[in-house]
Structures are given as C-alpha cells and as structure tokens.
Design a protein around this motif. Structure first.
Motif, mmCIF file in Angstrom:
data_model
loop_
_atom_site.group_PDB
_atom_site.id
_atom_site.type_symbol
_atom_site.label_atom_id
_atom_site.label_comp_id
_atom_site.label_asym_id
_atom_site.label_seq_id
_atom_site.Cartn_x
_atom_site.Cartn_y
_atom_site.Cartn_z
ATOM 1 N N GLY A 235 0.808 -1.220 0.000
ATOM 2 C CA GLY A 235 0.000 0.000 0.000
ATOM 3 C C GLY A 235 0.837 1.263 0.000
ATOM 4 N N GLU A 236 0.163 2.401 0.113
ATOM 5 C CA GLU A 236 0.848 3.691 -0.013
ATOM 6 C C GLU A 236 1.875 3.930 1.087
ATOM 7 N N SER A 237 1.671 3.346 2.248
ATOM 8 C CA SER A 237 2.599 3.570 3.366
ATOM 9 C C SER A 237 3.785 2.614 3.329
ATOM 10 N N ARG A 238 3.916 1.867 2.229
ATOM 11 C CA ARG A 238 4.968 0.851 2.129
ATOM 12 C C ARG A 238 6.350 1.451 2.392
ATOM 13 N N PRO A 239 7.176 0.716 3.118
ATOM 14 C CA PRO A 239 8.558 1.178 3.281
ATOM 15 C C PRO A 239 9.383 0.841 2.042
ATOM 16 N N ARG A 240 10.491 1.539 1.901
ATOM 17 C CA ARG A 240 11.421 1.270 0.808
ATOM 18 C C ARG A 240 12.829 1.169 1.372
ATOM 19 N N ARG A 241 13.616 0.309 0.776
ATOM 20 C CA ARG A 241 15.032 0.341 1.136
ATOM 21 C C ARG A 241 15.799 0.972 -0.010
ATOM 22 N N VAL A 242 16.867 1.669 0.332
ATOM 23 C CA VAL A 242 17.711 2.336 -0.653
ATOM 24 C C VAL A 242 19.034 1.588 -0.724
ATOM 25 N N LEU A 243 19.333 1.046 -1.883
ATOM 26 C CA LEU A 243 20.606 0.376 -2.110
ATOM 27 C C LEU A 243 21.610 1.365 -2.693
ATOM 28 N N GLY A 244 22.857 1.236 -2.280
ATOM 29 C CA GLY A 244 23.862 2.123 -2.837
ATOM 30 C C GLY A 244 25.261 1.586 -2.649
ATOM 31 N N LEU A 245 26.199 2.230 -3.323
ATOM 32 C CA LEU A 245 27.614 1.897 -3.202
ATOM 33 C C LEU A 245 28.266 2.948 -2.318
ATOM 34 N N VAL A 246 28.890 2.498 -1.237
ATOM 35 C CA VAL A 246 29.490 3.417 -0.287
ATOM 36 C C VAL A 246 31.003 3.239 -0.287
ATOM 37 N N SER A 247 31.719 4.358 -0.198
ATOM 38 C CA SER A 247 33.178 4.337 -0.151
ATOM 39 C C SER A 247 33.646 5.607 0.532
ATOM 40 N N HIS A 248 34.927 5.665 0.861
ATOM 41 C CA HIS A 248 35.475 6.876 1.457
ATOM 42 C C HIS A 248 35.670 7.945 0.396
ATOM 43 N N ASP A 249 35.434 9.202 0.760
ATOM 44 C CA ASP A 249 35.787 10.306 -0.124
ATOM 45 C C ASP A 249 37.285 10.258 -0.386
ATOM 46 N N GLY A 250 37.664 10.371 -1.658
ATOM 47 C CA GLY A 250 39.085 10.334 -1.985
ATOM 48 C C GLY A 250 39.723 8.992 -1.725
ATOM 49 N N ALA A 251 38.916 7.915 -1.795
ATOM 50 C CA ALA A 251 39.412 6.582 -1.484
ATOM 51 C C ALA A 251 40.389 6.102 -2.554
ATOM 52 N N PRO A 252 41.276 5.149 -2.164
ATOM 53 C CA PRO A 252 42.106 4.510 -3.178
ATOM 54 C C PRO A 252 41.240 3.822 -4.230
ATOM 55 N N ARG A 253 41.816 3.641 -5.411
ATOM 56 C CA ARG A 253 41.134 2.951 -6.512
ATOM 57 C C ARG A 253 39.856 3.677 -6.923
ATOM 58 N N THR A 254 39.927 4.998 -6.932
ATOM 59 C CA THR A 254 38.751 5.799 -7.267
ATOM 60 C C THR A 254 38.170 5.420 -8.621
ATOM 61 N N SER A 255 39.036 5.241 -9.615
ATOM 62 C CA SER A 255 38.551 4.928 -10.964
ATOM 63 C C SER A 255 37.876 3.566 -11.001
ATOM 64 N N ILE A 256 38.423 2.604 -10.260
ATOM 65 C CA ILE A 256 37.820 1.270 -10.217
ATOM 66 C C ILE A 256 36.467 1.320 -9.523
ATOM 67 N N ILE A 257 36.367 2.089 -8.441
ATOM 68 C CA ILE A 257 35.097 2.220 -7.724
ATOM 69 C C ILE A 257 34.045 2.867 -8.629
ATOM 70 N N LYS A 258 34.457 3.872 -9.410
ATOM 71 C CA LYS A 258 33.527 4.499 -10.352
ATOM 72 C C LYS A 258 33.056 3.493 -11.409
ATOM 73 N N ALA A 259 33.970 2.650 -11.862
ATOM 74 C CA ALA A 259 33.598 1.628 -12.847
ATOM 75 C C ALA A 259 32.616 0.631 -12.245
ATOM 76 N N MET A 260 32.833 0.275 -10.970
ATOM 77 C CA MET A 260 31.910 -0.633 -10.276
ATOM 78 C C MET A 260 30.543 0.019 -10.137
ATOM 79 N N ASN A 261 30.530 1.290 -9.818
ATOM 80 C CA ASN A 261 29.276 2.031 -9.680
ATOM 81 C C ASN A 261 28.505 2.022 -11.000
ATOM 82 N N ALA A 262 29.220 2.258 -12.098
ATOM 83 C CA ALA A 262 28.577 2.263 -13.419
ATOM 84 C C ALA A 262 28.022 0.883 -13.755
ATOM 85 N N ALA A 263 28.753 -0.171 -13.379
ATOM 86 C CA ALA A 263 28.298 -1.535 -13.651
ATOM 87 C C ALA A 263 27.033 -1.860 -12.862
#
Length: 297
Positions: A255-283
């Motif tokens: 119904g209208e009051s249904r809960p939702r979960r939000v899925l996401g990719l979490v990492s540190h700001d300025g984390a190592p392997r930034t380009s790889i993490i971005k590629a994973m996010n795109a995938a």
C-alpha cells in the motif's frame, strides 16, 4: 616521512586514539605514537595536543590529515594511471549485503568484467553496519549496502536503486488484504540486525500490526524457500534485479505507506582505486537497467 606514517595519521583521526588506530593498523600503541613523533620531528610541527590523557589533533594536525588523504589517494591510484594505458586494472575488495549476491552483484560483476577485464573483485558478504565498520577500518574499498538511518560524513553514498518492501506469500495463499494476512498467518522475519529487518519492524509497529513470529532468517533465498513451503509469510525487498528461481510464490504490495530500502555503493571520499570504484558504480547502474539476471545452464 613515509606513506605508512601518513596512513596511520589518517587512521588516528578516523578512530580517535592511538590505541584504536593501533588495532586497525595491526601495530602497538607505542609504534603508533613513535610514528606520530617522527612526523612531528620531520616537519617541526605540533600535530597533537598531548596535555590530555588521549592526544588530540591540533588545527595543524587536522590540516595535515586533509593533505595526507590527497597524497594517499594519489599514491594508491598510481598503478591505475600507468598500467595498461587507458584500461583499468587492479583489485577491488567489495562488501555486499546478502540480498544482492544472487541478482544485482553477479550481474554487475559480469558487466564490469566485459568492460574492464583487468579488474579483479573480491567479495566480502555482510550486513550493512558490519560492512560500514570494515570500510572505516580500511578492510574494504567499497560496499553495496542498504542505506542506514545514519551514515558517516566521511563516506560517499551513491544511490543505486530504491526497492519497495512487499508481502511474500505462497502461490496458494488466499487473496486477502496484506494487513489481514499479516495478522492471521505465521510470520517469517527478516533478520532485525539488518537495515531491512529494522525497517520492516518499524513499519509493522507504525501500522499497529501484531504478527505471530515463526522464525527469523537472514538470507532472502532461505526466506523464499520457507514461504514456498507454506510455513509462513514474510516481508522482503522487491529486488531491482530479479532472478528466475521458479518457486511457487507471489508478492502483494503493502500500500501507499509501504517502506522502501535504498541500495547504494558506499566508499570513502578520496578513497584509493577511485577509478575502479567508479567503474563498479557504473556496472551496478547497468545491472539495474537490465533488471534481470538469467542463470546460464
């Protein structure tokens, strides 16, 4: 000065003490203290106020943490920039909540492999809060999680998908309103240590629905099997990437009051392997757009 000492400085800042940093870096507190003394001596700077029982970073020390983070990120990304020309390569240690391991994550990894065959991904399963702790300790590069109510400002959360929570019932279940079914049928709970489990419990309480607990499980596959065996009903995420499992099940909207979960990719700001993490996010986004993971037989 050494890269190791700068990493330790950042860990001291994240965890608040030499002792906590020592546990994360697998050093003794004395070794951490000596590394910090060496930094201060090398630059003739006062990085810590040692007048208190637990040394506190000075303004100079906090400024250095910011600069050190940029240095560490650049250092860790050197291999990405020089290897295989424009092709990404290297290892990504990726945490993932169990509900994503049979649909979203496998499909995303298959897409990542097609685009960047030089990236190797090591999967670490766990609940969202466990994965966040491992991320803070530097044991993961990134994690696919259900967004909790509170998340550290030092972390970057990139939303991947929103999933409605739905009532899961066997195919033979009588067509009744969801609240009536919840009040009358045995209830198979989603683990309340999980973000989704707590969302479900909060919705039940808000809706003033009292359920009759039959069992409490963690895996979506285990819950689905129990429901298919007509041992109870459950509330589960309507997965953004479906998997054809052929179990005799059906879902009913809450119904209208249904809960939702939000899925996401979490990492540190300025984390190592930034380009790889971005590629994973795109995938991951590509996997959601495809929407279905078909087993190859």
């Amino acid at each position: 000065m050494s890269i190791r000492a700068l990493r330790t400085l950042i860990t001291v800042h994240r965890h608040g003490s030499f002792r906590a940093a020592a546990e994360v870096e697998r050093l003794t507190p004395a070794a951490v203290s000596q590394q910090m003394r060496n930094l201060e001596t090398s630059w003739n700077l006062e990085l810590f106020d040692r007048s208190q029982r637990t040394p506190q970073l000075t303004e100079t020390g906090l400024s250095l943490v910011g600069e050190a983070s940029a240095v560490i990120s650049a250092y860790d990304n050197l291999a990405e920039k020089v290897s295989m020309g424009d092709e990404l390569s290297g290892e990504l240690i990726l945490g993932a909540v169990p509900t994503t391991l049979t649909g979203l994550v496998p499909l995303a990894l298959s897409q990542l492999k097609l685009q960047h065959p030089g990236i190797r991904v090591r999967i670490v399963p766990g609940l969202s809060n466990q994965l966040l702790l491992q991320l803070e300790r530097g044991q993961l590069h990134a994690a696919v999680i259900s967004r909790p109510d509170v998340i550290s400002t030092s972390l970057n959360f990139s939303e991947i998908a929103k999933e409605d929570l739905v009532l899961l019932v066997s195919h033979n279940t009588e067509a009744l309103p969801p609240k009536e079914l919840l009040r009358s049928q045995p209830f198979i709970r989603f683990n309340r240590d999980a973000v989704v489990g707590r969302q479900i419990e909060a919705w039940l309480q808000m809706s003033e629905i009292s359920v009759s607990d039959a069992m409490e499980l963690e895996g979506l596959e285990a819950i689905s099997s129990m429901v298919a065996a007509e041992l109870g009903i459950s509330i589960v995420p309507q997965r953004c990437v479906t998997v054809s499992d052929h179990l005799p099940l059906k879902t009913i909207p809450l119904g209208e009051s249904r809960p939702r979960r939000v899925l996401g990719l979490v990492s540190h700001d300025g984390a190592p392997r930034t380009s790889i993490i971005k590629a994973m996010n795109a995938a991951l986004f590509t996997a959601v757009s495809i929407g279905e993971f078909k087993m190859v037989r």
